[in-house]
Design a protein around this motif. Structure first.
Motif, short mmCIF file in Angstrom:
data_model
loop_
_atom_site.label_atom_id
_atom_site.label_comp_id
_atom_site.label_asym_id
_atom_site.label_seq_id
_atom_site.Cartn_x
_atom_site.Cartn_y
_atom_site.Cartn_z
N GLU A 197 39.84 38.67 28.75
CA GLU A 197 41.01 39.83 28.74
C GLU A 197 41.03 40.63 28.69
O GLU A 197 41.00 41.84 27.36
CB GLU A 197 41.89 38.90 27.44
CG GLU A 197 42.28 37.81 26.70
CD GLU A 197 43.50 37.67 26.92
OE1 GLU A 197 44.18 38.59 27.24
OE2 GLU A 197 43.35 36.67 27.12
N THR A 200 43.81 44.16 27.87
CA THR A 200 44.61 43.40 26.84
C THR A 200 44.75 44.60 25.71
O THR A 200 46.17 44.65 25.15
CB THR A 200 44.64 42.17 26.25
OG1 THR A 200 44.38 40.89 27.41
CG2 THR A 200 45.91 41.68 24.97
N SER A 229 42.76 35.16 31.00
CA SER A 229 43.88 36.17 30.36
C SER A 229 44.97 34.61 29.64
O SER A 229 45.17 33.48 30.37
CB SER A 229 44.76 37.28 31.89
OG SER A 229 45.74 37.35 31.30
#
Lengths: 705, 318
Positions: A197, A200, A229
């Motif tokens: 991620e 994010t 993800s």
């Protein structure tokens, strides 16, 4: 496992090198007081040099556990209970601690979600970067390490890398920090890069830059990548192949094109139904949330894990035994773990069914007129006091003007720091406006603090908050919390009548009634957010402010919560003020959009007007930055340069001038942009004449399938 | 406007949970930690001793037997010893029998009986003093943390001033001013540890006040008092309960120290600190009369520390 061996290596979507990572039949369990909890079951994956594989799934599906297993870093209670992980042909489980330590960081590198947490705040960037080659390579000199670090910073396209080498992590922005982390991971030219991620925590326009960088890395360095993800749109933009995980298993895997164009597993199909792509519309083509909930790891059903939530579930096929991965098309490695994929005809399957009539907006409920919110900042330095400028102002909101009508959904869009949450605070009375008018239901409330508002004003203006874990008081039961609102607003006074209304509100948000006596920690994120909605609607509000209500939720949960919010809005004729940074969701559910940047409105109009040219250059950049999980959408790439200016010291002219991709000259830096009216209600604040703005190519084009 | 009451089926109200049962159940959490169980066991032991003192103490705590001065543990009372009491009917002799199991002190009083009765005073005044210190500390901490601004400045500076005072001097000043009694001990402990508690509470409140549920309460027009005590305080209870256990231990020591300095409850009250102070001259010749009260204090403080550790451990598990 029989189905692993048949994975054809030679017919991948693009020519690939040697396999870098081979995972076969991997099973990982966590051992807790409650016993063994299988986190990942029968996971197979081969990653070749230069290839990017996406791991996608909702929280708790085991995707991060897989990454940790590849790093052989399982924590104290996790253990690999079956299968092998081979890195360049060597079985990782046979390596000693010392060999693993050499491998991590030099051959396998990892990039985490939170860049600030990955960098040491007390060391300069240069020192931290140089440490990597100095530690991993025996005969590397300081000078070589410095040169290579500098080179790598250039490779990840950081402006002015010499200066940055001497900076500390807190002195650079989040996007640059993440670039530094990626540079650090790439310094030893690892064969495998794990990205968990990586964007994010970043703003969309910053994310776009990082995504572009990641997409290039494979080609430039030949690095194999595993990209973890929850966002299918990001996977589409960065990866060659994708593994969709569900409840510890791979539900479906294959080339990105195959999965996105012809998903076979009902779960993958369901996921796409939850994503607000440009061809979705809240009235004619609404999102179709997946019914039910992710099973807990120790409560997985017999047979297919997805069975209880699947429309095609048949106990005789799906309800027993182990469902194996099945080859869909022999030559591209497209496989799905579904017993019935041959029988399901996706062409005729249309779960949408329900459509709604568009709602006519009614009278004006909220009128914001040239509202300003300045925060005074005391500068206590001697120079400031002597020059008489000891108080400076942060202009959080500068001259906001817009209206919201009954039954209408108005979205305020912008990146962090644009002042959208400040506006919500003023609206709710937690702050007072510095100047201008804020008229709600014919009463001026801009300078009325929340304590001084009437009970009617309080109950008719309520809020749904962003963070599900924060929105409910952990030491009270759900019933107490909703009941308190009912009592406070005087909707009911009798204790039994209050309890009754609590249960009806639980019905309204489609939660079981016995939740009334539960506490927030027994609820999932989506359920908590539903309670937050029930609480906001407890006093029959005429307007509800929703501050990023679904941004912390998983895709399928978020679709359900969004749907619920709109159902209730339709039933109660509520005006919804939707604050978000996510343009996909905004396009899907709002009627009118206000785009904000640095405390000012850059553009406002109906959804159709804002999402089509002519638009403001900032709107254009935002639109381009949002990843779209649809391979048929063609998108113009615009990567913004530079950083968000400080609100303490905003640009003199147009706030966006410092990053604008269409800057026309000094006028942008010196004069505030004029507000141009394109249609009645559609305003753009820009120096570029509207005729020129209209000539821009649209950012998003939907190709015919 | 549509109303939710229009729709929906028959409403069956679920039973309201009994709050008392809930509190009792949370006490059972102690079972999850062995350390906390040991602490609780010692604590319960002392509480039982204090409650049952009139029944289990073999002798009255102030009864002196001159033959038993500094008697070694296990010495039997010599035959023919009697307590002479003057009544309206004349002089009566009440015979005294049995054994001083933990020996006698310098005035010939039974150490065991005095320890048993001493448990009462420590288990009354230590919790009472800690409770009042918490009442003051919590209120000040909530106000300072939630209101911020000048309220915070004034309260925090006030706390700093008190904390910067040498603590023993503070006790001496308060107790000599108001005279030594149970109430002054409570007052002195409240005054001295209130600011420390305020700091902890303030820190917790600074974090909790930014939670969305606090904002939700504000946007429905709740009063500051309600938000501070109903929305914020219950969520700070975890660290506060742990701290209260530790602080109860410190207060036990403080009361002992005050007794030792002659600032505690006036003699002949059988509290543990007094016992140590009175017999300290005989510490080499008759160590039992100081060692056993010392052990009593240590075991109680240890119990509270173990409980605090265990509770912290339990709170981290969830």
């Amino acid at each position: 496992m029989a189905d692993v061996t048949v994975l054809p290596v030679s017919i991948e979507p693009k020519p690939v090198g040697e396999p870098v990572l081979e995972v076969e039949g991997l099973c990982i369990s966590y051992f807790t007081r409650a016993g063994e909890i299988p986190a990942v079951v029968d996971f197979n994956l081969t990653v070749h040099a230069g290839e990017a594989v996406g791991l996608v799934g909702e929280s708790g599906c085991g995707k991060s556990t897989v990454a940790m297993a590849v790093m052989q870093y399982m924590g104290s209670n996790g253990r690999i209970v079956g299968g092998t992980i081979k890195f360049k042909g060597r079985d990782l489980s046979t390596l000693s601690t010392e060999e693993l330590r050499q491998l991590r960081g030099s051959e396998i590198a990892m990039v985490y979600q939170e860049p600030m947490a990955a960098l040491n705040p007390s060391m300069t960037i240069g020192r931290q970067l140089m440490e990597v080659p100095l530690y991993h390579e025996a005969n590397c000199t300081e000078q070589q390490a410095y040169d290579r670090s500098l080179e790598m910073l250039q490779a990840v396209r950081i402006p002015d890398p010499e200066r940055l080498m001497t900076a500390y992590p807190h002195q650079i922005s989040g996007g640059q920090q993440q670039r530094v982390v990626i540079a650090m991971a790439l310094l030893t030219k690892p064969a495998l890069l794990l990205l968990d991620e990586p964007t994010t925590a970043l703003d969309v326009t910053v994310e776009a830059g990082i995504v572009e960088l990641i997409a290039e890395l494979g080609e430039r360095f030949g690095t194999a990548m595993i990209y973890i993800s929850h966002n299918l749109g990001l996977i589409l933009e960065t990866c060659d192949r994708v593994c969709v995980m569900y409840s510890g298993e791979v539900a479906e895997e294959g080339a990105v094109r195959d999965i996105f164009n012809h998903p076979r597993h009902p779960y993958t199909h369901g996921l796409f139904g939850c994503i607000p792509t440009p061809n979705r519309d809240k009235n004619t083509h609404p999102l179709t949330p997946i019914p039910g909930q992710l099973p807990l790891p120790h409560q997985r059903p017999e047979g297919c894990n997805f069975g209880p939530r699947c429309d095609f579930f048949e106990a005789s096929h799906c309800g027993r035994g182990t469902i194996r991965m099945d080859e869909i098309t022999g030559n591209t490695g497209h496989r799905a773990r579904c017993a019935k994929w041959r029988q399901i005809d996706w062409a005729t399957h249309d779960p949408a069914g329900q459509t709604y009539n568009a709602m006519e907006p009614g009278e004006v409920v909220l009128k914001v007129d040239r509202m300003q919110k300045y925060y005074p900042v005391q500068d206590r330095s001697l120079a400031a006091i002597l020059s008489g400028r000891s108080v400076r102002y942060v202009k959080a909101n500068e001259e906001l003007s817009f209206e919201a009508r009954r039954r209408e959904t108005v979205a305020i869009v912008g990146e962090s720091g644009c002042g959208k949450s400040t506006f919500a605070k003023v609206l709710m009375g937690l702050e007072t406006a510095t100047d201008g008018a804020l008229v709600f239901e014919d009463a001026e409330i801009g300078d009325t603090e929340v304590q001084k508002r009437t009970k009617k004003q309080l109950s008719s203006l309520q809020m749904v908050f962003q963070n599900p874990n924060d929105t409910l008081n952990p030491s009270m039961t759900i019933g107490q919390q909703i009941g308190r609102v009912i009592k406070k607003f005087g909707v009911e006074t009798d204790r039994d009548r209050i309890d009754e209304r609590v249960l009806r509100l639980l019905d309204l948000v489609k939660l079981p009634r016995d939740f009334a006596i539960r506490r927030p920690r027994q609820l999932s994120g989506g359920q908590k957010q539903r309670i937050g909605i029930a609480r906001a609607f407890a006093g029959n509000p005429s307007m509800v402010v929703a501050d990023e209500p679904v941004s912390a939720l998983d895709v399928s949960v978020s679709a359900a919560v969004t749907g619920l919010l709109m159902d209730i809005q339709r039933a109660f004729n509520t005006t919804l003020l939707f604050i978000s940074h996510d343009l996909s969701v905004v396009r899907y559910l709002s009627d009118r959009v206000v785009v904000m940047y640095l405390g000012q409105i850059m553009e406002q109009g109906t959804v159709e007007e804002v999402f089509e040219p002519p638009y403001h250059p900032y709107t254009e950049a935002l639109l381009s930055a949002v990843p779209i999980a649809d391979p048929n959408v063609k998108k113009k790439r615009i990567i913004l340069e530079g950083q968000l200016p400080s609100v303490m010291n905003p640009p003199k002219g147009c706030p966006f001038a410092t990053r604008c991709q269409h800057r026309i000259g000094d006028i942008c830096d010196e004069l505030p942009p004029p507000k141009q009216e394109i249609h009645p209600g559609h305003h753009i604040a820009c120096h570029i004449p509207s005729e020129r703005l209209a000539e821009f190519d649209p950012v998003i084009q939907i190709a015919a399938e | 406007m549509a109303d939710i009451d229009a729709a929906g089926a028959e409403i069956v109200l679920p039973k309201r949970p009994n709050p008392v049962v809930g509190v009792l159940k949370s006490f059972l959490l102690v079972r999850e930690s062995k350390v906390a169980m040991v602490g609780t066991a010692i604590l319960v032991f002392w509480v039982l001793i204090a409650v049952l003192a009139p029944v289990i103490a073999p002798y009255p705590p102030t009864q002196q037997v001159s033959e038993m001065r500094n008697a070694a543990p296990g010495t039997p009372v010599p035959a023919g010893t009697a307590l002479i009491s003057f009544t309206e009917q004349g002089v009566a002799e009440i015979p005294i029998e049995g054994t001083y199991w933990l020996g006698g002190d310098r005035l010939g009083r039974d150490v065991l009986s005095r320890m048993i009765w001493g448990a009462q005073s420590v288990l009354i005044y230590a919790p009472l003093a800690t409770f009042f210190a918490y009442m003051v500390g919590i209120t000040m901490g909530l106000l300072a943390g939630y209101k911020r601004g000048w309220v915070d400045d004034v309260l925090s500076r006030l706390g700093d001033v008190i904390l910067s005072f040498p603590i023993l001097v503070l006790y001496v000043v308060i107790i000599t001013t108001f005279g030594a009694s149970g109430i002054t001990i409570v007052l002195a402990v409240t005054f001295a540890s209130g600011p420390g508690i305020m700091r902890i509470v303030r820190g917790l409140v600074l974090d909790l006040r930014n939670r969305d549920y606090v904002a939700a309460a504000q946007t429905r027009g709740e009063s500051s008092l309600y938000i501070m005590f109903v929305e914020i305080l219950p969520n700070a209870r975890g660290p506060l309960i742990v701290d209260a256990c530790l602080r109860l231990g410190y207060t036990t020591i403080t009361i002992g120290v005050l007794g030792f300095l002659g600032l505690g409850l006036p003699p002949p009250d059988p509290n543990w600190g007094n016992m140590i102070a009175e017999n300290r001259e005989a510490v080499l010749t008759a160590p039992h009369s100081t060692v056993f009260p010392c052990l009593a204090i240590s075991s109680l403080v240890l119990a509270l520390n173990l409980l605090a550790d265990g509770l912290r451990e339990i709170s981290l598990k969830d």
